[in-house]
Design an enzyme around this catalytic site. Structure first.
Site, PDB file in Angstrom:
ATOM      1  N   CYS A   1       0.855  -1.186   0.000  1.00  0.00           N
ATOM      2  CA  CYS A   1       0.000   0.000   0.000  1.00  0.00           C
ATOM      3  C   CYS A   1       0.888   1.233   0.000  1.00  0.00           C
ATOM      4  O   CYS A   1       1.445   1.607   1.040  1.00  0.00           O
ATOM      5  CB  CYS A   1      -0.957   0.025   1.184  1.00  0.00           C
ATOM      6  SG  CYS A   1      -2.177   1.368   1.027  1.00  0.00           S
TER       7      CYS A   1
ATOM      8  N   CYS B   1      -0.686   3.916  -7.645  1.00  0.00           N
ATOM      9  CA  CYS B   1      -1.403   3.181  -6.596  1.00  0.00           C
ATOM     10  C   CYS B   1      -1.379   1.697  -6.924  1.00  0.00           C
ATOM     11  O   CYS B   1      -1.715   1.298  -8.048  1.00  0.00           O
ATOM     12  CB  CYS B   1      -2.846   3.678  -6.527  1.00  0.00           C
ATOM     13  SG  CYS B   1      -3.935   2.678  -5.492  1.00  0.00           S
TER      14      CYS B   1
END
Length: 252
Positions: free
Chosen positions: A81, A200
């Site tokens: 993440c 991302c």
């Protein structure tokens, strides 16, 4: 002699559905050109909405995940993440990596190497000698600016960025990667060295990378490609994956 099999561990947000598809897809594609094989093992941290509050709460759970993966004696551990790390403050990927490695050593007796997707993106851009980049992010504008500031604090200029303004992490993972072929055209690429098609790890992009790379004429990477590259280098393996862009072409 049979080829060695490596265990790939990943710490993933509970709503992430992409890192357990794109990283295995790349490493399985690599099996067509290299001898090593891989198995994949995950532990999850609760997170539904991409907000600073949920990201901070999720990051606090990463030690538990590292301990669980240490029990499986994985060969490398990826913290999957990017924005959670970057939201904790500039340079935080180094603190996170060191702390999680200490957890693995305590639990297993061995210091399992840790790659964070945030550190992987920064380090891979430096490997590519990128001085100026453009990027696409699914985040709201404030988080996209925070990611850009984090990268710039590492000495790499973010010349332009697109923020897709999506807070629901499941929605991010359901996006069509080929939509990025049109989205990246909104960026100004003059003077840019590398295009980050997805900053991302939850936003799928792998299928679009070779298409965009051919069209724009620039090296194109994503956070998941950078994470895969750094995992392979950490394991001492050739960073070569077919159709995964310049970074995994074997050039670096």
């Amino acid at each position: 002699m049979s080829a060695r099999t490596y265990r790939i561990g990943q710490i993933v947000p509970s709503s992430n559905t992409t890192m357990e598809t794109e990283i295995p897809a790349m490493l399985r594609a690599r099996a067509a050109v290299e001898s090593e094989r891989f198995t994949f093992h995950s532990s999850r941290m609760r997170m539904k909405k991409v907000t600073r509050e949920e990201l901070a709460a999720m990051d606090a759970d990463s030690d538990r995940c590292a301990a669980e993966l240490a029990d499986a004696r994985v060969d490398v551990l990826g913290y999957a993440c990017l924005v959670a790390i970057m939201s904790m403050g500039q340079g935080y990927h180094r603190q996170s990596q060191a702390r999680l490695q200490r957890v693995t050593e305590k639990e297993s007796g061995d210091c399992i190497p840790v790659v964070t997707s945030a550190g992987a993106l920064v380090d891979s851009l430096k490997t590519m000698k990128a001085r100026k980049i453009a990027m696409v992010a699914p985040y709201v504008k404030a988080l996209t600016c925070m990611v850009a500031d984090y990268i710039e604090a590492e000495g790499i200029e973010v010349a332009d960025r697109v923020a897709l303004e999506i807070q629901d992490n499941l929605e991010v993972g359901r996006r069509d990667p080929l939509a990025l072929v049109d989205i990246y055209r909104k960026l100004t690429l003059s003077g840019v060295d590398v295009l980050v098609l997805s900053s991302c790890v939850q936003m799928p992009s792998l299928a679009a990378v070779p298409i965009v790379e051919r069209e724009c004429g620039l090296p194109v990477i994503s956070a998941s490609i950078a994470t895969t590259y750094q995992m392979l280098k950490t394991l001492g393996l050739t960073a070569h994956v077919p159709d995964a862009g310049a970074l995994l072409s074997g050039r670096y």
